[in-house]
Design a protein around this motif. Structure first.
Motif, short mmCIF file in Angstrom:
data_model
loop_
_atom_site.label_atom_id
_atom_site.label_comp_id
_atom_site.label_asym_id
_atom_site.label_seq_id
_atom_site.Cartn_x
_atom_site.Cartn_y
_atom_site.Cartn_z
N UNK A 204 0.83 -1.20 0.00
CA UNK A 204 0.00 0.00 0.00
C UNK A 204 0.87 1.25 0.00
N UNK A 205 2.11 1.11 0.44
CA UNK A 205 3.02 2.24 0.43
C UNK A 205 4.43 1.73 0.23
N UNK A 206 5.22 2.49 -0.50
CA UNK A 206 6.59 2.08 -0.76
C UNK A 206 7.56 2.50 0.33
N UNK A 207 7.17 3.55 1.04
CA UNK A 207 8.00 4.04 2.13
C UNK A 207 7.10 4.43 3.29
N UNK A 208 7.60 4.24 4.49
CA UNK A 208 6.84 4.65 5.66
C UNK A 208 7.67 5.64 6.47
N UNK A 209 7.11 6.81 6.71
CA UNK A 209 7.78 7.82 7.53
C UNK A 209 7.00 8.05 8.80
N UNK A 210 7.70 8.49 9.83
CA UNK A 210 7.02 8.84 11.07
C UNK A 210 7.34 10.30 11.39
N UNK A 211 6.29 11.10 11.63
CA UNK A 211 6.50 12.48 12.07
C UNK A 211 6.11 12.56 13.54
N UNK A 212 7.04 12.98 14.37
CA UNK A 212 6.76 13.05 15.81
C UNK A 212 7.55 14.21 16.40
N UNK A 213 7.26 14.50 17.66
CA UNK A 213 7.97 15.57 18.32
C UNK A 213 9.08 14.98 19.16
N UNK A 214 10.31 15.39 18.84
CA UNK A 214 11.46 14.84 19.54
C UNK A 214 11.67 15.61 20.85
N UNK A 215 11.80 14.87 21.93
CA UNK A 215 11.98 15.50 23.23
C UNK A 215 13.48 15.60 23.51
N UNK A 216 14.02 16.82 23.43
CA UNK A 216 15.46 16.95 23.70
C UNK A 216 15.67 17.29 25.17
N UNK A 217 15.13 18.43 25.58
CA UNK A 217 15.06 18.74 27.01
C UNK A 217 13.66 19.25 27.27
N UNK A 218 13.37 19.57 28.53
CA UNK A 218 12.02 20.02 28.86
C UNK A 218 11.65 21.26 28.06
N UNK A 219 12.66 22.05 27.67
CA UNK A 219 12.36 23.30 26.97
C UNK A 219 12.54 23.19 25.47
N UNK A 220 13.31 22.21 25.01
CA UNK A 220 13.54 22.08 23.58
C UNK A 220 12.83 20.84 23.06
N UNK A 221 11.84 21.09 22.22
CA UNK A 221 11.14 19.98 21.56
C UNK A 221 11.08 20.31 20.08
N UNK A 222 11.34 19.31 19.27
CA UNK A 222 11.47 19.61 17.85
C UNK A 222 10.67 18.62 17.02
N UNK A 223 9.84 19.11 16.10
CA UNK A 223 9.17 18.18 15.20
C UNK A 223 10.22 17.46 14.35
N UNK A 224 10.09 16.18 14.21
CA UNK A 224 11.13 15.39 13.56
C UNK A 224 10.48 14.38 12.62
N UNK A 225 11.20 14.08 11.54
CA UNK A 225 10.72 13.09 10.60
C UNK A 225 11.75 11.97 10.50
N UNK A 226 11.34 10.73 10.68
CA UNK A 226 12.29 9.63 10.47
C UNK A 226 11.67 8.63 9.50
N UNK A 227 12.57 7.97 8.80
CA UNK A 227 12.11 6.93 7.89
C UNK A 227 12.01 5.63 8.68
#
Lengths: 283, 85
Positions: free
Chosen positions: A163-186
């Motif tokens: 159904x799909x050739x590639x699967x990606x995940x978009x999530x929020x990466x927790x670096x520290x309590x104050x730094x959170x970053x939207x991240x994409x991984x394959x």
């Protein structure tokens, strides 16, 4: 003073109630944050080791065919979007949704199929008419191995059925309590050749080891992603609620001062009236 | 002086053991497996059983393990990663 005393008293009561609610929510988020953060901290060294091991053995055994390595012909892309179920967590959802939106636009909306984790993401995708393959809601940032297992087999199924050739995940990466970053991984297909090539002795033979290892690796990867996302959600909510509580406190102090001033002004006014009328009577 | 190597035993939740050891015996898929320092790179499946570590002081540490896992030996680092029980 323009406002009358009763109005101000009412506002103070309303704000105090809001203060109670937000501080209770803050405390709840803090406990949830502590719980997921502990899981995350315990898991991270484990995952890093597993990942290096995995990359080493894979680059060594790259001819071994596990269906997860070979791509399939499908041009479609599956995006697993992890957001939260409820709001009241600042920009957490807005950020990840904007990030996912950009990704979807760059790939072309008609090619992307979404697996939505969290109600906010699901609603967003429905609103914009993206194709949603499946959804997981009502999790409230509570991690369980069962859930992780379900999501992994779901994504693996989507990939293996073409159904799909590639699967990606978009999530929020927790670096520290104050730094959170939207991240994409394959997530899938798995790629070969990131590690240092190493000749290993294996027991049992290598093919069998890799076959057993791949699902464990996928599971561990998803576990890390979910824990990161949930920890980020709780920390965002804790901060949002803390700010709301602080604001309510500040407002309530200001209003209290205002109330005292207005009350005092009223008393002065009454006194003045009494005195002036007494003066008038004296003639 | 006996040669030592580094041993880590990890579960998804926590680190059970992290430190140096002189030898380790672990339940691999085809039978118990002994590891000494300077072992060749090795990957083996681990079955539920008893992991024994001999520390440089001579003390024996035993871990009863109920989960499957995987053992990696690489340049004098032995790691056992246990899956969820």
């Amino acid at each position: 003073m323009p406002q009358n005393l009763r109005q101000i008293k009412n506002r103070i009561r309303v704000i105090d109630n809001a203060h109670k609610v937000t501080s209770a929510m803050e405390m709840i988020s803090v406990t949830k944050l502590n719980r997921t953060e502990k899981l995350l901290r315990g898991f991270k060294p484990y995952f890093l080791k597993l990942e290096t091991l995995f990359n080493r053995i894979i680059s060594d055994q790259n001819k071994l065919s596990s269906p997860f390595f070979a791509g399939n012909d499908s041009k479609d892309i599956c995006l697993c979007l992890i957001s939260s179920d409820s709001g009241l967590c600042g920009v957490h959802n807005a950020e990840i949704l904007r990030f996912a939106e950009e990704f979807i636009k760059s790939k072309g909306a008609e090619r992307v199929k979404v697996v939505a984790i969290g109600r906010r993401g699901l609603n967003h995708c429905k609103k914009y008419g993206y194709q949603v393959l499946s959804s997981y809601t009502g999790l409230n940032g509570r991690y369980s191995d069962n859930l992780c297992d379900k999501i992994v087999s779901d994504l693996a199924g989507i990939f293996l059925n073409g159904k799909a050739g590639e699967v990606f995940v978009a999530y929020t990466d927790f670096k520290t309590a104050l730094i959170r970053r939207p991240t994409l991984v394959k997530f899938l297909n798995l790629e070969v050749g990131k590690g240092v090539e190493t000749k290993y002795l294996t027991e049992p033979e290598a093919g069998e080891v890799v076959k057993g290892l791949v699902p464990k690796y996928l599971f561990a990867k998803m576990r890390l992603i979910l824990l990161e996302a949930f920890t980020a959600e709780h920390s965002a909510r804790t901060i949002a609620m803390k700010m709301a509580t602080d604001n309510a406190e500040e407002l309530s102090t200001k209003l209290l001062l205002l109330r005292n001033k207005v009350r005092q002004a009223n008393i002065t006014q009454d006194m003045l009236e009494i005195i002036s009328s007494a003066e008038a009577l004296k003639g | 002086m006996e040669k030592i190597f580094h041993i880590d035993i990890l579960t998804p939740q926590e680190t059970i053991y992290s430190g140096d050891g002189v030898s380790m015996v672990a339940p691999a898929q085809l039978g118990y497996l002994g590891i000494l320092a300077d072992h060749a790179p090795l990957i083996a499946n681990i079955l539920p059983g008893k992991i024994t570590v001999r520390e440089p002081s001579g003390d024996l540490r035993e871990f009863a393990v109920k989960a499957k896992g995987i053992l990696e030996v690489f340049s004098n680092n032995a790691s056992i990663l246990l899956y969820n029980a």
